[in-house]
Enzyme design. Structure first.
Site, PDB file in Angstrom:
ATOM      1  N   LYS A 270       5.384  -9.997  -5.547  1.00  0.00           N
ATOM      2  CA  LYS A 270       4.061  -9.507  -5.946  1.00  0.00           C
ATOM      3  C   LYS A 270       3.632 -10.076  -7.301  1.00  0.00           C
ATOM      4  O   LYS A 270       2.471 -10.444  -7.484  1.00  0.00           O
ATOM      5  CB  LYS A 270       4.070  -7.981  -5.984  1.00  0.00           C
ATOM      6  CG  LYS A 270       4.218  -7.365  -4.581  1.00  0.00           C
ATOM      7  CD  LYS A 270       4.514  -5.870  -4.678  1.00  0.00           C
ATOM      8  CE  LYS A 270       4.654  -5.218  -3.311  1.00  0.00           C
ATOM      9  NZ  LYS A 270       5.198  -3.839  -3.428  1.00  0.00           N
TER      10      LYS A 270
ATOM     11  N   GLY B 233       2.087   2.729   1.868  1.00  0.00           N
ATOM     12  CA  GLY B 233       1.730   3.806   2.785  1.00  0.00           C
ATOM     13  C   GLY B 233       0.674   3.377   3.786  1.00  0.00           C
ATOM     14  O   GLY B 233      -0.077   2.437   3.548  1.00  0.00           O
TER      15      GLY B 233
END
Lengths: 444, 444
Positions: free
Chosen positions: A218, A315
């Site tokens: 990331k 999520g």
């Protein structure tokens, strides 16, 4: 009441659906289907055309999901690649293979690609963008970093006129959850890992998270965007949280810090340095209060100053929020004939430099003999490598042995390593227990 | 090394400058000139065409600035409006008049408009957007809220598939600086206002800031974006910080809260409620640690969950960062022929409801007689309006009088007002000293 956003005389064929092929129907895929189906009418108005998932690729048809959608479930990628009605391929399979090949092939066939795949984007970004440019299509990846947090688009557009010097982020929810538990409840690493696995926050093989590799992917993506120069995961140093003990967390607290796993991308005279490691953050730093599974990304630009973006980094629904925002943007580009409006923003070639050249303050925890002159001897060795000590905590342990915690002033990584090698062999030193980098406190 | 972002065969005339007319050459205007001039070559590559300020409108030519730019300084708006080479008008004059008329006229003549003007956007947004649609041009206003913080584009694009239920922001730097000083240094309102004025953080007439009007304009703009329905400053309730005493701040601290001036936009079954007022925030709320002149905007969406955007809400360079990002976006639209790609996003009509119908917990500080039964009597009056008490602090003052601080459970605004009217007339009550809304603590 909905009203049309189109002007009189302008004709948009509202029956002409923009059709999507979805690759992967796991957690995030399910969220994407929910959002697109539940908001079908509203999104049609926003975009100027309806958006519909036509086909979903799954590995095995037994994994077919509920009646959330009437999309066709397929197991052969060619059913999507060969389908000329499908204009957008949304890749949510994860992993490098076969995701990268599927994306590249989709781009070659003139399909737009939206992906949440940090593995692929942090390694093959250039190859994919080159193909997107050739094919004049969009390639969007907002969900690849920070889940639902808007960060890719802000870096590409909102901060586009800044010269960015630093990006620092808490970009792995699993390890942040674990460190928060260790900090607030005094749990040790193994206990908290087991709990995180039981809750589904950590995978059964937690390596990518706890060793910092997920965060390294990331931060490589963020570095590329922030500095406008291609940085890959191979350019990033990664160090995880396995060695963080409850003692370290307690000492940090006593000294006014919290320990976080951070991704850091810096640009200075030497070039670009990209790394992931635990860091002692001053407790009033904006990132210090980011707890549990939350993520936050801190950006320093020459015009904007310090900014921070905070939210849920993973999520089903947060990630689907980012994926569907990208889908909307691609659809708008299709409607407005402006595909490939913003593609790769790595216009520069800039060198990266290795961790050994990086500069940081350090926390050093040692077990030493409890006798006069020990601190002086250690300080002497550090001084030879130009490492100055900023603060010291000393606690008597057992049998005339003492735990000694030092915080240094900023120093080059290789200097600390050399000094520690010498210290490790001193007869008065039982053990170098831990070494963790420190973000310096601001001068009051 | 810069490389071209264009494909082989694609021809973009890199000599064809996109020319700008700048209205206003104050603090932010100077920042915009600096960024565009200093980054001329890089921005040319990013956009695909050079961006150049051609003319700058000033009120009086004596206000001409240094040699930052070779733009022509003009005092007549028609020199910009009549100039067909000027494609983008950047409005940085502030205030409603004549800024709004100049923007509207620029849009009518087919010029794109970038503005930082919250006064105009919070009141005349619809009129301007209608004209931008008719003229097929862009109208961007990222700098109108939160200075350099990316928030307009994230709401319009990154969170576009969310149903947003709430936006809560610290969006006035002056009052946040003042409240931070009052909290950390125990200074009173008048002293800290004088200091803020001396530092240039507060204007000589501080009304718009301290009475909450500036924040009301910004929260009206954010509400329009978040809920996709037009909300104007006239729909917003505004209450400032003049009544906040050091006592209130101390009681709040004791009860686990900090006092902040917040803008709140909520959407529920009743419709949209938009308001600005002081609020007791639980000290672990993400907004509670936003101090000094920093701004932050907290957004709750059904998919993304809780997100926050943090940074400098004002100042020359942060605001210029947002303005120039908008200029880049307009320029990209010009290059790609995609002007008016995203205009007004208020696709819905939704009612707003007044503050009396809003629900909140309350902090109530009273001076009462110190004798048995006083608390019971007050609780009884509150109970008749369905106001339940959550916590109580009581401190003996002088001569048998006591300061009584109550925190209520959430209740409708009009219920509290009715009860307070009765309480105010009770013989045992000397004075209702202050009433401040409270953001409830999360249940542990």
């Amino acid at each position: 009441m909905l009203r049309s956003l189109f002007m009189e005389g302008e004709e948009i064929d509202m029956t002409k659906e923009i059709q999507i092929g979805l690759l992967g129907y796991g957690t995030v895929g399910t969220g994407v289907v929910k959002i697109l189906e539940n908001n079908y009418e509203h999104l049609k108005i926003k975009v100027g055309a309806p958006i519909k998932i036509k086909k979903i690729l799954v590995r095995t048809p037994s994994k077919m999901r509920s009646a959330l959608t009437d999309a066709k479930i397929v197991t052969d990628i060619n059913e999507i690649l060969d389908d000329d009605d499908i204009k957008i391929v949304v890749e949510l399979m994860g992993g490098e293979t076969p995701a990268k090949d599927y994306m590249l092939e989709a781009l070659k066939r003139g399909k737009h690609v939206v992906t949440a795949n940090k593995d692929v984007m942090s390694k093959y970004g250039k190859e994919l963008f080159d193909q997107a440019e050739l094919s004049h299509v969009d390639l969007l990846f907002e969900a690849s970093v920070g889940g639902g947090i808007p960060i890719i688009r802000p870096l590409k557009q909102c901060l586009a006129t800044n010269n960015i010097s630093e990006v620092m982020g808490i970009i792995n929810g699993t390890t942040n959850y674990m460190l928060t538990k260790m900090t607030n409840e005094g749990m040790d690493f193994d206990t908290v890992l087991a709990e995180a696995q039981a809750k589904g926050y950590a995978e059964s093989d937690p390596t990518a998270d706890v060793e910092g590799l997920d965060a390294a992917r990331k931060i490589a993506i963020l570095a590329s965007l922030a500095f406008g120069a291609r940085v890959t995961v191979d350019d990033a140093y990664a160090e995880g949280i396995r060695n963080i003990g409850v003692e370290d967390i307690d000492y940090a607290k006593e000294l006014g810090y919290v320990i976080k796993l951070v991704g850091i991308a810096k640009q200075d005279d030497l070039g670009i340095n990209v790394r992931v490691h635990p860091l002692l953050l001053p407790k009033d730093h904006p990132l210090a209060s980011v707890n549990d599974v939350f993520n936050a990304i801190f950006v320093k630009g020459d015009a904007v100053g310090e900014t921070m973006f905070y939210g849920r980094g993973a999520g089903e629904m947060p990630t689907a929020s980012a994926v569907t925002a990208d889908i909307l943007d691609v659809a708008r580009d299709i409607v407005h004939g402006s595909s490939s409006r913003i593609l790769c923003t790595c216009y520069n070639d800039k060198p990266t430099y290795p961790i050994e050249q990086s500069v940081s303050a350090y926390y050093i925890r040692l077990l030493v003999e409890d006798k006069p002159g020990v601190l002086a001897a250690i300080a002497g060795v550090l001084g030879e490598e130009n490492v100055s000590i900023c603060s010291v905590v000393q606690k008597l342990k057992v049998d005339h042995h003492t735990e000694l915690v030092l915080i240094t002033y900023p120093v080059k990584d290789e200097g600390v390593k050399k000094a520690l090698k010498v210290i490790n062999e001193m007869p008065i030193v039982d053990k170098v227990c831990n070494v963790i980098r420190v973000e310096q406190k601001e001068q009051a």
